[in-house]
Design a protein around this motif. Sequence first.
Motif, PDB file in Angstrom:
ATOM      1  N   ILE A   1       0.362  -1.339   0.100  1.00  0.00           N
ATOM      2  CA  ILE A   1      -0.051  -0.412   0.388  1.00  0.00           C
ATOM      3  C   ILE A   1       0.683   1.072  -0.327  1.00  0.00           C
ATOM      4  N   GLU A   2       1.505   1.042   0.820  1.00  0.00           N
ATOM      5  CA  GLU A   2       2.770   2.855   0.767  1.00  0.00           C
ATOM      6  C   GLU A   2       3.648   2.827  -0.171  1.00  0.00           C
ATOM      7  N   ALA A   3       3.403   1.622  -1.008  1.00  0.00           N
ATOM      8  CA  ALA A   3       4.492   1.791  -2.234  1.00  0.00           C
ATOM      9  C   ALA A   3       3.316   2.224  -3.771  1.00  0.00           C
ATOM     10  N   ASP A   4       2.116   2.033  -3.152  1.00  0.00           N
ATOM     11  CA  ASP A   4       1.498   2.280  -4.315  1.00  0.00           C
ATOM     12  C   ASP A   4       1.316   3.822  -3.935  1.00  0.00           C
ATOM     13  N   VAL A   5       0.728   4.201  -3.028  1.00  0.00           N
ATOM     14  CA  VAL A   5       0.348   5.920  -2.603  1.00  0.00           C
ATOM     15  C   VAL A   5       2.089   6.609  -3.176  1.00  0.00           C
ATOM     16  N   ASN A   6       3.085   5.907  -2.243  1.00  0.00           N
ATOM     17  CA  ASN A   6       3.930   7.119  -3.159  1.00  0.00           C
ATOM     18  C   ASN A   6       4.594   7.800  -4.338  1.00  0.00           C
ATOM     19  N   GLN A   7       4.433   5.877  -5.425  1.00  0.00           N
ATOM     20  CA  GLN A   7       3.922   6.303  -6.915  1.00  0.00           C
ATOM     21  C   GLN A   7       2.584   6.887  -7.069  1.00  0.00           C
ATOM     22  N   THR A   8       1.708   6.766  -6.736  1.00  0.00           N
ATOM     23  CA  THR A   8       1.043   7.636  -7.377  1.00  0.00           C
ATOM     24  C   THR A   8       1.119   9.025  -6.602  1.00  0.00           C
ATOM     25  N   ARG A   9       1.880   9.348  -6.260  1.00  0.00           N
ATOM     26  CA  ARG A   9       1.746  10.883  -5.231  1.00  0.00           C
ATOM     27  C   ARG A   9       3.289  11.425  -6.722  1.00  0.00           C
TER      28      ARG A   9
ATOM     29  N   GLY B   1       3.296  15.702 -12.703  1.00  0.00           N
ATOM     30  CA  GLY B   1       2.722  16.205 -13.059  1.00  0.00           C
ATOM     31  C   GLY B   1       1.967  16.979 -13.277  1.00  0.00           C
ATOM     32  N   ALA B   2       2.085  17.965 -12.157  1.00  0.00           N
ATOM     33  CA  ALA B   2       1.730  18.747 -11.151  1.00  0.00           C
ATOM     34  C   ALA B   2       2.697  19.931 -11.455  1.00  0.00           C
TER      35      ALA B   2
END
Length: 87
Positions: free
Chosen positions: A36-44, A50-51
Amino acid sequence: MAEQTNIRLDDAVKAAAEDRAKRRGLSLQGYVADLIEADVNQTRAAFMAGASSFLAAYTDVFDAEVGEDRYPGLPDTTAETASRDAA
């Protein structure tokens, strides 16, 4: 402080996850938390990239529309001037 969260897994998925966790030397809880942490960090990271790209591409448009004087707290010099002064 970490909070407890309960999840429901199909028996086959749970067994596979426990096997993968064991091969990595982790508990099932640690394995799931790492995923979960890896997924959240990758998304962030993807969002921030992008921003940053968007802001870089449209800086001139924002400055023309809003103007630098509309950003309270920023120094009076531009980034270009500041980097030139530092050199």
